[in-house]
Design a protein around this motif. Structure first.
Motif, PDB file in Angstrom:
ATOM      1  N   ARG A 100       2.654   3.772   3.595  1.00  0.00           N
ATOM      2  CA  ARG A 100       2.375   4.072   1.937  1.00  0.00           C
ATOM      3  C   ARG A 100       2.376   3.479   0.652  1.00  0.00           C
ATOM      4  O   ARG A 100       1.632   4.259   0.398  1.00  0.00           O
ATOM      5  N   SER A 101       2.854   1.837   0.601  1.00  0.00           N
ATOM      6  CA  SER A 101       1.773   1.278  -0.650  1.00  0.00           C
ATOM      7  C   SER A 101       0.342   0.804   0.275  1.00  0.00           C
ATOM      8  O   SER A 101      -0.139   0.741  -1.287  1.00  0.00           O
ATOM      9  N   GLY A 112      -1.197   4.030  -1.400  1.00  0.00           N
ATOM     10  CA  GLY A 112      -0.354   3.680  -2.945  1.00  0.00           C
ATOM     11  C   GLY A 112      -1.537   2.821  -4.038  1.00  0.00           C
ATOM     12  O   GLY A 112      -2.643   3.367  -4.511  1.00  0.00           O
ATOM     13  N   MET A 165       3.709  -1.216  -4.986  1.00  0.00           N
ATOM     14  CA  MET A 165       2.536  -1.824  -3.685  1.00  0.00           C
ATOM     15  C   MET A 165       2.237  -3.004  -2.837  1.00  0.00           C
ATOM     16  O   MET A 165       2.244  -2.580  -1.907  1.00  0.00           O
ATOM     17  N   GLY A 185       2.673   7.565   0.214  1.00  0.00           N
ATOM     18  CA  GLY A 185       2.101   7.443  -0.639  1.00  0.00           C
ATOM     19  C   GLY A 185       1.838   7.859  -1.663  1.00  0.00           C
ATOM     20  O   GLY A 185       1.901   7.404  -3.456  1.00  0.00           O
TER      21      GLY A 185
END
Length: 300
Positions: free
Chosen positions: A46-47, A50, A187, A217
């Protein structure tokens, strides 16, 4: 002259409702994915997505300008605690209903109020202390220590709320930093911390799950953007109460997706937590105005 504020308040409320809806759907998606994938993977992927969304903004501002920060140790501490907070949340929702975990996390404003005295040396009067105590009674009711008590998931959720509150305090201390710097650091930190843990809990996702992990993200970033825009358009006292719509969404998703109905104790605890949080917001706004009764400075 008065039409603009009304319009802005309505837009602010709409942005807050939209942002909290995205956050809750994001949390539900995390609960769905954590059943098959390790928490470290959720955080890392997800980071990564993002950061990919943020990259055009970072390149426009200049990588050196975004990441060359002052007070580096405090930035690192903030990244670590905010990442651990996300890990606690995802781990807890793997074992508890989404609404229960989100209700426990709604105690964060109460914890922030207490920490602001210890860390930021802010003055908190007896009214807000009473609100904090009432709110923690609500937390105890949700935890239900005398009945069916899922000990570790509940304590992890409570620890996550505390860690999140520490992140809020550190963000206040870094308020001179740009939003892009704070989010960009978050992130990168999520990629590094999640990546370090991945070799110990690797689970290869299919393409569908990989895209859903990425959606975590993107939707989280969109939720943050909407919440920030809401606070830019409208006073906090107007829009902050609408954050609690997330509990309603969580109850609905628990019921529809997982077939879990809310309990009476969760409802009672949520009312106490929400009521206490709203009172604290109300008191803080009154203190910012600096007016009480006949112009006498108000006691915190």
């Amino acid at each position: 002259m008065t039409a603009a504020p009304v319009t802005d308040s309505r837009l602010g409320i709409l942005f807050m409702l939209s942002g909290m809806t995205l956050f809750t759907w994001n949390d539900a998606l995390g609960k769905w994915l954590v059943a098959d994938h390790p928490v470290a993977m959720l955080i890392a992927v997800r980071s990564l997505f993002g950061l990919a969304v943020l990259m055009p903004l970072i390149l426009r501002e200049g990588v050196a300008n975004v990441f060359a920060v002052r007070r580096l140790p405090l930035h690192v501490l903030r990244v670590v605690v905010m990442t651990v907070d996300v890990a606690c949340f995802y781990w807890a929702v793997g074992y508890l209903p989404l609404a229960d975990v989100m209700t426990i996390y709604m105690s964060a404003p109460l914890i922030v109020t207490a920490l602001s005295v210890l860390v930021l040396r802010e003055a908190v009067g007896w009214r807000r202390w009473v609100a904090v105590l009432v709110g923690f009674v609500g937390v105890v009711i949700v935890l239900n220590p005398t009945g069916r008590f899922d000990l570790w998931p509940s304590l992890v959720a409570l620890a996550g709320a505390f860690i999140f509150s520490c992140g809020v305090i550190s963000t206040r201390m870094l308020r001179s930093a740009s939003s892009l710097t704070l989010v960009g650091n978050q992130m990168v930190g999520g990629i590094l911390i999640g990546g370090v843990a991945l070799p110990f809990s690797w689970s290869l996702p299919g393409w569908a799950d990989f895209l859903l992990l990425g959606l975590l993200g993107v939707s989280a970033l969109a939720g943050h953007a909407m919440m920030n825009r809401s606070l830019q358009l409208s006073p906090a006292a107007v829009v902050v109460p609408f954050q609690y719509v997330s509990i309603l969404w969580a109850v609905a998703l628990d019921l529809v997706v997982w077939g879990t109905a809310p309990t009476a104790r969760m409802g009672l605890g949520a009312l106490l937590i929400i009521g206490s949080g709203l009172f604290i917001v109300y008191r803080e706004q009154r203190l910012k105005r600096g007016v009480a009764g006949e112009g006498v400075p108000e006691v915190p």
